[in-house]
Scaffold this active site. Sequence first.
Site, mmCIF file in Angstrom:
data_model
loop_
_atom_site.group_PDB
_atom_site.id
_atom_site.type_symbol
_atom_site.label_atom_id
_atom_site.label_comp_id
_atom_site.label_asym_id
_atom_site.label_seq_id
_atom_site.Cartn_x
_atom_site.Cartn_y
_atom_site.Cartn_z
ATOM 1 N N HIS A 1 56.945 -20.525 38.051
ATOM 2 C CA HIS A 1 55.583 -20.038 37.819
ATOM 3 C C HIS A 1 55.596 -18.504 37.776
ATOM 4 O O HIS A 1 56.240 -17.869 38.620
ATOM 5 C CB HIS A 1 54.658 -20.540 38.935
ATOM 6 C CG HIS A 1 53.247 -20.099 38.738
ATOM 7 N ND1 HIS A 1 52.399 -20.718 37.830
ATOM 8 C CD2 HIS A 1 52.534 -19.076 39.281
ATOM 9 C CE1 HIS A 1 51.231 -20.105 37.844
ATOM 10 N NE2 HIS A 1 51.290 -19.110 38.709
ATOM 11 N N MET B 1 52.746 -27.787 30.844
ATOM 12 C CA MET B 1 51.377 -27.418 31.173
ATOM 13 C C MET B 1 50.496 -28.550 31.699
ATOM 14 O O MET B 1 49.277 -28.427 31.698
ATOM 15 C CB MET B 1 50.713 -26.781 29.936
ATOM 16 C CG MET B 1 51.470 -25.600 29.367
ATOM 17 S SD MET B 1 51.882 -24.358 30.614
ATOM 18 C CE MET B 1 50.311 -23.543 30.741
ATOM 19 N N ARG B 2 51.086 -29.637 32.139
ATOM 20 C CA ARG B 2 50.250 -30.725 32.696
ATOM 21 C C ARG B 2 50.630 -30.972 34.154
ATOM 22 O O ARG B 2 51.804 -30.814 34.525
ATOM 23 C CB ARG B 2 50.444 -32.016 31.895
ATOM 24 C CG ARG B 2 49.921 -31.870 30.474
ATOM 25 C CD ARG B 2 50.214 -33.077 29.624
ATOM 26 N NE ARG B 2 50.076 -32.729 28.227
ATOM 27 C CZ ARG B 2 49.098 -33.166 27.417
ATOM 28 N NH1 ARG B 2 48.209 -34.040 27.843
ATOM 29 N NH2 ARG B 2 49.046 -32.752 26.169
ATOM 30 N N LEU B 3 49.614 -31.376 34.936
ATOM 31 C CA LEU B 3 49.868 -31.665 36.355
ATOM 32 C C LEU B 3 50.651 -32.963 36.494
ATOM 33 O O LEU B 3 50.342 -33.963 35.848
ATOM 34 C CB LEU B 3 48.552 -31.803 37.107
ATOM 35 C CG LEU B 3 47.825 -30.523 37.508
ATOM 36 C CD1 LEU B 3 46.588 -30.863 38.327
ATOM 37 C CD2 LEU B 3 48.754 -29.611 38.301
ATOM 38 N N ILE B 4 51.632 -32.929 37.365
ATOM 39 C CA ILE B 4 52.500 -34.089 37.601
ATOM 40 C C ILE B 4 51.871 -34.944 38.702
ATOM 41 O O ILE B 4 51.403 -34.424 39.719
ATOM 42 C CB ILE B 4 53.896 -33.597 38.068
ATOM 43 C CG1 ILE B 4 54.509 -32.618 37.057
ATOM 44 C CG2 ILE B 4 54.829 -34.760 38.360
ATOM 45 C CD1 ILE B 4 54.859 -33.161 35.732
ATOM 46 N N GLY C 1 60.093 -22.339 25.453
ATOM 47 C CA GLY C 1 61.358 -22.818 26.013
ATOM 48 C C GLY C 1 62.353 -21.713 26.311
ATOM 49 O O GLY C 1 63.562 -21.961 26.368
ATOM 50 N N SER C 2 61.859 -20.485 26.571
ATOM 51 C CA SER C 2 62.830 -19.422 26.865
ATOM 52 C C SER C 2 63.515 -19.679 28.217
ATOM 53 O O SER C 2 64.678 -19.318 28.402
ATOM 54 C CB SER C 2 62.176 -18.039 26.828
ATOM 55 O OG SER C 2 61.276 -17.876 27.884
ATOM 56 N N ASN C 3 62.817 -20.309 29.144
ATOM 57 C CA ASN C 3 63.470 -20.647 30.424
ATOM 58 C C ASN C 3 64.512 -21.742 30.237
ATOM 59 O O ASN C 3 65.570 -21.710 30.860
ATOM 60 C CB ASN C 3 62.428 -21.049 31.475
ATOM 61 C CG ASN C 3 61.802 -19.835 32.118
ATOM 62 O OD1 ASN C 3 62.425 -19.166 32.935
ATOM 63 N ND2 ASN C 3 60.574 -19.516 31.719
ATOM 64 N N ASN D 1 59.617 -26.338 39.490
ATOM 65 C CA ASN D 1 58.794 -25.630 38.507
ATOM 66 C C ASN D 1 59.007 -24.135 38.670
ATOM 67 O O ASN D 1 59.302 -23.658 39.763
ATOM 68 C CB ASN D 1 57.308 -25.957 38.739
ATOM 69 C CG ASN D 1 56.420 -25.282 37.710
ATOM 70 O OD1 ASN D 1 56.736 -25.268 36.513
ATOM 71 N ND2 ASN D 1 55.306 -24.708 38.141
HETATM 72 C C1 GRF Z 1 56.856 -19.142 31.945
HETATM 73 O O1 GRF Z 1 56.316 -17.879 32.155
HETATM 74 C C2 GRF Z 1 56.718 -20.029 33.144
HETATM 75 O O2 GRF Z 1 56.713 -19.332 34.340
HETATM 76 C C3 GRF Z 1 55.363 -20.658 32.945
HETATM 77 O O3 GRF Z 1 55.262 -20.853 31.560
HETATM 78 C C4 GRF Z 1 56.074 -19.904 30.878
HETATM 79 C C5 GRF Z 1 56.981 -20.692 29.983
HETATM 80 O O4 GRF Z 1 57.728 -19.879 29.143
HETATM 81 N N1 GRF Z 1 55.264 -21.863 33.727
HETATM 82 P P1 GRF Z 1 58.927 -20.481 28.302
HETATM 83 O O5 GRF Z 1 58.376 -21.664 27.507
HETATM 84 O O6 GRF Z 1 60.008 -20.877 29.239
HETATM 85 O O7 GRF Z 1 59.316 -19.374 27.380
#
Ligand code: GRF
Length: 200
Positions: A114, A95-98, A15-17, A112
């Site tokens: 990526h 990590m799952r397809l929507i 969840g760093s994003n 999303n």
């Molecule tokens: C990120 O690198 C994002 O691009 C990918 O999964 C990672 C998630 O990292 N989809 P975080 O959980 O936000 O730290």
Amino acid sequence: MQAKLRLGVLGSGSGSNFQAILDAINQGSLDAEVVLVLSDFSDAKILQRAEQAGIAAGCIDCRGFKSKFPLESQQAVAQQLKQAGVDLVCLAGFMRLIGKPLLEAFPARILNIHPSLLPNYPGLHAWEQAVEDGASESGATVHLVDEGMDTGPILTQGKVAVLEGDTPASLHARIQQVEHALYPQVIRDYAAKLASLPQP
Ligand code: GRF
């Protein structure tokens, strides 16, 4: 006065994003509110971060499937997001397809992030793919979500040079720095377009 943008965040891991989105909100550079965080793993750090921040959070019941996102689970998530009054859904390491239930409930309203310059290296461990491939650059992409794996229309990208001696971990760490700056910006810019979209 326009109502504040209401975000729903879905994530499977650290969840760093999500944290970067929260930080941008708290610093005043993103005029929004995260109203719901959902994860498919009950022990995911993203849920702890949400709880610490006093944000409603919950675990998605994927009926024992490891990677599939059952349609019933998607319907339940769509309902929760609607009940929370979410305007925009942000996938942050989900990590799952929507599929259809969520896409139809939130048309053009699911983003999303990526860790590659799509269309290069879609799917898992994109940073590892870039290092193994000997790529000279990689980066991060924010895109609209469709039914494919990282195939939706690209909104923006940030580049990261692959340095000599980079390991997958060192490259991923630099890509994440770019992600953390990029995602809140794109959300802010995309929010301006939401008024012209059908209401969720
Ligand atoms: C990120 O690198 C994002 O691009 C990918 O999964 C990672 C998630 O990292 N989809 P975080 O959980 O936000 O730290």
